[in-house]
Design an enzyme around this catalytic site. Structure first.
Site, PDB file in Angstrom:
ATOM      1  N   HIS A 102       0.395  -2.822   3.639  1.00 55.28           N
ATOM      2  CA  HIS A 102      -0.641  -2.003   4.266  1.00 55.28           C
ATOM      3  C   HIS A 102      -1.744  -2.859   4.903  1.00 55.28           C
ATOM      4  CE1 HIS A 102      -2.291   1.673   5.357  1.00 55.28           C
ATOM      5  NE2 HIS A 102      -2.554   2.232   4.192  1.00 55.28           N
ATOM      6  N   THR A 160      18.021  -2.657   1.813  1.00 55.00           N
ATOM      7  CA  THR A 160      18.655  -2.729   0.495  1.00 55.00           C
ATOM      8  C   THR A 160      19.236  -1.367   0.152  1.00 55.00           C
ATOM      9  OG1 THR A 160      18.306  -3.219  -1.855  1.00 55.00           O
ATOM     10  CG2 THR A 160      16.451  -2.239  -0.671  1.00 55.00           C
TER      11      THR A 160
END
Length: 410
Positions: free
Chosen positions: A381, A329
């Protein structure tokens, strides 16, 4: 000849309904074959419906209505083409009524409350249609004209006493709540985007790591070969193709980023379909560029340009948005200096690009001015460790600062 029914076309297995956002034609218009008729908004895409035949159209649903897949929203009478063109004078009142009927629900409500015909208002919307703001302005103007006192002749004016300090203060003008706010229903696409973004933050252990990249090498390369590139391919060489190739390179070097969580399993991807975020009037869309590892720079530029054009013209399909393994993006085109992009589920990472600004940096013991860009990698994560994320971002940085690495795959 029987009437041809205009139906809401299938959008995909997971889409059963949508919002008829707008009509591009009015009731009674004569339409041509393949002419765009309406715009349909769903929770995944915005698409256009076209005429399958020429003829006179009769609308059976209003803009703003929720419609089902397969529902008849209009009919086309091919025998009415000649009749409609032979009576232009009689069509004027119908066109005016159709213009009022095709307005948004907010405009129709104001028309009922104020008695003002939207067709009589000089509209600032698409195709000259009156917007809610136009109706409010017309209503306020009509109220002022009605409430304004008749002018007093000069001879009848009474002596004016000196104004006291308190009377000299301006009188606050009252305004209706409707003139201070605009309320509209959230589109299905916008609602779905909001739902997915909130879900991504709730479901993923999202973390962002940052780095900066010196754009000098890429900018010099573009400047040197831009003219030849345009002559050969008919389009300009942009930055996105470099970053797409750099991302593919980094995904190969750090394959743990090219994976996703599915239940209690880790799914490793061995292909490189990269999503590129595109800003449209309806919201952010992420068309996917397939097999970027096999495409050349020109092919990537063409694919991105074509996907962005179709997204902004509401011609993107559901298949164009599915199956990406990673997203890029670019908030830099709007001037963003730094941001933390949100993961596009079920992907495990997204790369955010930002504005290129000349900044002083230390290079070989000297302070020099270079065109610098901040990079942001947001990642899940649960799946991607910090070491992998930082290594991935370093690989992207190295590939952009030394594009020869992309050629040599090092």
């Amino acid at each position: 000849m029987p009437l041809l029914e205009v139906k809401i076309p299938p959008m995909g297995e997971s889409i059963s309904s949508g919002i008829l956002a707008k009509w591009h034609v009015a009731d009674g218009d004569v339409v041509k074959k393949d002419q765009p008729l309406f715009e349909l908004e769903t929770d995944k895409i915005t698409s256009e419906g076209t005429a399958e035949a020429a003829g006179k159209i009769t609308l059976k649903a209003a803009a703003g209505d929720e419609v089902k897949i397969g529902q008849v929203v209009a009919s086309i009478d091919s025998d009415g083409t000649a009749a409609a063109s032979s009576a232009p004078a009689a069509a004027a009142p119908a066109a005016s009524a159709a213009k009022s009927a095709e307005q948004s629900p907010a405009v129709r409500r104001l028309a009922a409350e104020t008695g003002i015909d939207p067709a009589s208002v000089a509209g600032t919307g698409k195709a000259g249609r009156a917007t809610k703001g136009d109706m409010l302005a017309a209503s306020a103007k009509a109220t002022e004209a009605t409430a304004a006192p008749a002018p007093v002749p000069p001879a009848a004016k009474a002596p004016v006493a000196p104004a006291s300090p308190q009377s000299a203060l301006p009188t606050p003008q009252s305004s209706s709540p409707a003139s201070r706010q605009t309320r509209r229903k959230m589109s299905p696409l916008r609602a779905k985007i909001a739902q997915r973004l909130v879900a991504a933050q709730h479901e993923a252990a999202m973390l962002t790591t940052f780095n900066e990249v010196d754009m000098s090498a890429v900018m010099a390369l573009r400047a040197k070969y831009q003219d030849d590139f345009v002559k050969k391919n008919g389009l300009k060489l942009g930055f996105m193709s470099f970053f797409t190739k750099a991302v593919v390179h980094a995904l190969k070097e750090v394959p743990g980023v090219n994976a996703q969580i599915n239940g209690d399993s880790i799914v490793e991807n061995h292909y490189y379909d990269i999503g590129v975020a595109v800003s449209t009037e309806k919201g952010l869309m992420v068309p996917v560029i397939r097999n970027c590892d096999t495409l050349g720079m020109a092919d990537i530029e063409k694919a991105i340009g074509d996907a962005a054009k179709r997204a902004r013209e509401s011609k993107i399909t559901l298949a164009d948005l599915e199956g990406g393994v990673f997203t890029i993006t670019n908030g830099g085109i709007f001037g963003s200096m730094l941001s933390t992009p949100i993961i596009n589920p079920p992907q495990s990472a997204i790369l955010g690009l930002h504005a290129i600004n000349d900044r002083p940096i230390a290079l070989n013991g000297q302070v020099v001015i270079r065109p610098m860009m901040y990079l942001a990698l947001s990642y899940d994560h649960r799946l991607v460790d910090g070491k992998e994320a930082v290594t991935f971002l370093v690989k992207v940085k190295q590939a952009i600062e030394d594009p020869t690495r992309l050629l040599l795959a090092i």
